[in-house]
Design a protein around this motif. Structure first.
Motif, mmCIF file in Angstrom:
data_model
loop_
_atom_site.group_PDB
_atom_site.id
_atom_site.type_symbol
_atom_site.label_atom_id
_atom_site.label_comp_id
_atom_site.label_asym_id
_atom_site.label_seq_id
_atom_site.Cartn_x
_atom_site.Cartn_y
_atom_site.Cartn_z
ATOM 1 N N GLU A 136 38.459 17.552 26.448
ATOM 2 C CA GLU A 136 39.360 18.141 27.121
ATOM 3 C C GLU A 136 41.090 17.778 26.740
ATOM 4 O O GLU A 136 41.814 18.819 26.297
ATOM 5 N N ALA A 137 41.246 16.472 26.331
ATOM 6 C CA ALA A 137 42.642 16.248 25.683
ATOM 7 C C ALA A 137 42.814 17.041 24.308
ATOM 8 O O ALA A 137 43.923 17.410 23.983
ATOM 9 N N TRP A 138 41.861 17.062 23.540
ATOM 10 C CA TRP A 138 41.981 17.675 22.460
ATOM 11 C C TRP A 138 42.001 19.088 22.530
ATOM 12 O O TRP A 138 42.983 19.782 21.913
ATOM 13 N N LEU A 141 45.545 19.967 23.235
ATOM 14 C CA LEU A 141 46.542 20.003 22.314
ATOM 15 C C LEU A 141 46.195 21.061 21.109
ATOM 16 O O LEU A 141 46.963 21.376 20.329
ATOM 17 N N GLY A 142 45.417 21.808 21.515
ATOM 18 C CA GLY A 142 45.032 23.056 20.666
ATOM 19 C C GLY A 142 44.277 22.732 19.613
ATOM 20 O O GLY A 142 44.186 23.555 18.580
ATOM 21 N N ARG A 143 43.370 21.676 19.675
ATOM 22 C CA ARG A 143 42.462 21.152 18.583
ATOM 23 C C ARG A 143 42.916 21.153 17.056
ATOM 24 O O ARG A 143 42.712 21.606 16.286
ATOM 25 N N PRO A 144 44.191 20.310 17.177
ATOM 26 C CA PRO A 144 44.784 20.141 15.748
ATOM 27 C C PRO A 144 43.667 19.423 14.898
ATOM 28 O O PRO A 144 43.044 18.646 15.163
ATOM 29 N N TYR A 145 43.774 19.926 13.642
ATOM 30 C CA TYR A 145 43.163 19.271 12.336
ATOM 31 C C TYR A 145 43.736 19.077 11.299
ATOM 32 O O TYR A 145 44.568 19.875 10.829
ATOM 33 N N ALA A 152 46.246 11.659 18.432
ATOM 34 C CA ALA A 152 45.060 10.961 18.020
ATOM 35 C C ALA A 152 44.919 10.024 19.126
ATOM 36 O O ALA A 152 43.992 9.672 19.897
ATOM 37 N N GLU A 153 46.059 9.433 19.443
ATOM 38 C CA GLU A 153 45.846 8.238 20.563
ATOM 39 C C GLU A 153 45.810 8.864 21.947
ATOM 40 O O GLU A 153 44.915 8.238 22.669
ATOM 41 N N SER A 154 46.270 9.918 22.373
ATOM 42 C CA SER A 154 46.017 10.412 23.642
ATOM 43 C C SER A 154 44.644 11.050 23.791
ATOM 44 O O SER A 154 43.970 10.728 24.730
ATOM 45 N N VAL A 155 44.170 11.449 22.799
ATOM 46 C CA VAL A 155 42.708 11.651 22.765
ATOM 47 C C VAL A 155 41.599 10.741 22.840
ATOM 48 O O VAL A 155 40.854 10.542 23.650
#
Length: 158
Positions: A136-138, A141-145, A152-155
């Motif tokens: 959900e957190a990712w 964020l719009g699923r950044p890659y 990354a920390e928030s996920v």
């Protein structure tokens, strides 16, 4: 229950398999269907799972995509992947079908490069409440890659 015709067909298939794979135990299976031992029919399909829906397959792929995104910055920088960014897998007792699919994907070379906590992909703990908030957190964020830094920390903390 199998009809006699179905039993004959299965028996013939098991007999052929026994010729091709003498150590495979196919003679036992042939005997079961030849003799109509209905109480043993379940043992013939113990290794056949119910399967996964498209949504379940997508979930496993999403989790593995997320860990790939988390690990990519470390790989690109040629740095060791920290334990919290290693993929734990799925619980072998309660999420066997997810664990099996993840193994299939890894063994099929699709996710071979994702660093895992243990080689058999058994997390030894239920992961639905573990991965759900992270996914959900990712998503938010719009699923950044790749997934790095504060994102990354928030996920990982979700």
């Amino acid at each position: 229950m199998f009809s006699k015709t179905e039993r004959l067909i299965l028996s013939n298939q098991y007999t052929i398999l026994q010729k091709l794979d003498p150590k495979g135990g196919w003679d036992r299976a042939a005997k079961i269907v030849q003799d109509g031992l209905a109480g043993e029919y379940g043992s013939l399909t113990d290794y056949i799972f119910d399967g996964l829906s498209e949504a379940e397959c997508r979930y496993v792929n999403d989790v593995m995509n997320m860990y790939d995104a988390l690990q990519r910055p470390y790989v690109d920088a040629k740095k060791p992947i920290p334990p919290e960014a290693s993929f734990p897998g799925f619980d072998g007792n309660n999420e066997t079908k997810f664990m099996g699919y993840a193994r299939f994907l890894r063994d099929d070379d699709r996710w071979k490069f994702v660093k895992v906590t243990n080689a058999n992909l058994n997390s030894h703990f239920p992961t639905a409440s573990f991965y759900g908030p992270k996914l959900e957190a990712w998503d938010k964020l719009g699923r950044p890659y790749p997934l790095a830094g504060a994102n990354a920390e928030s996920v990982l903390k979700a």
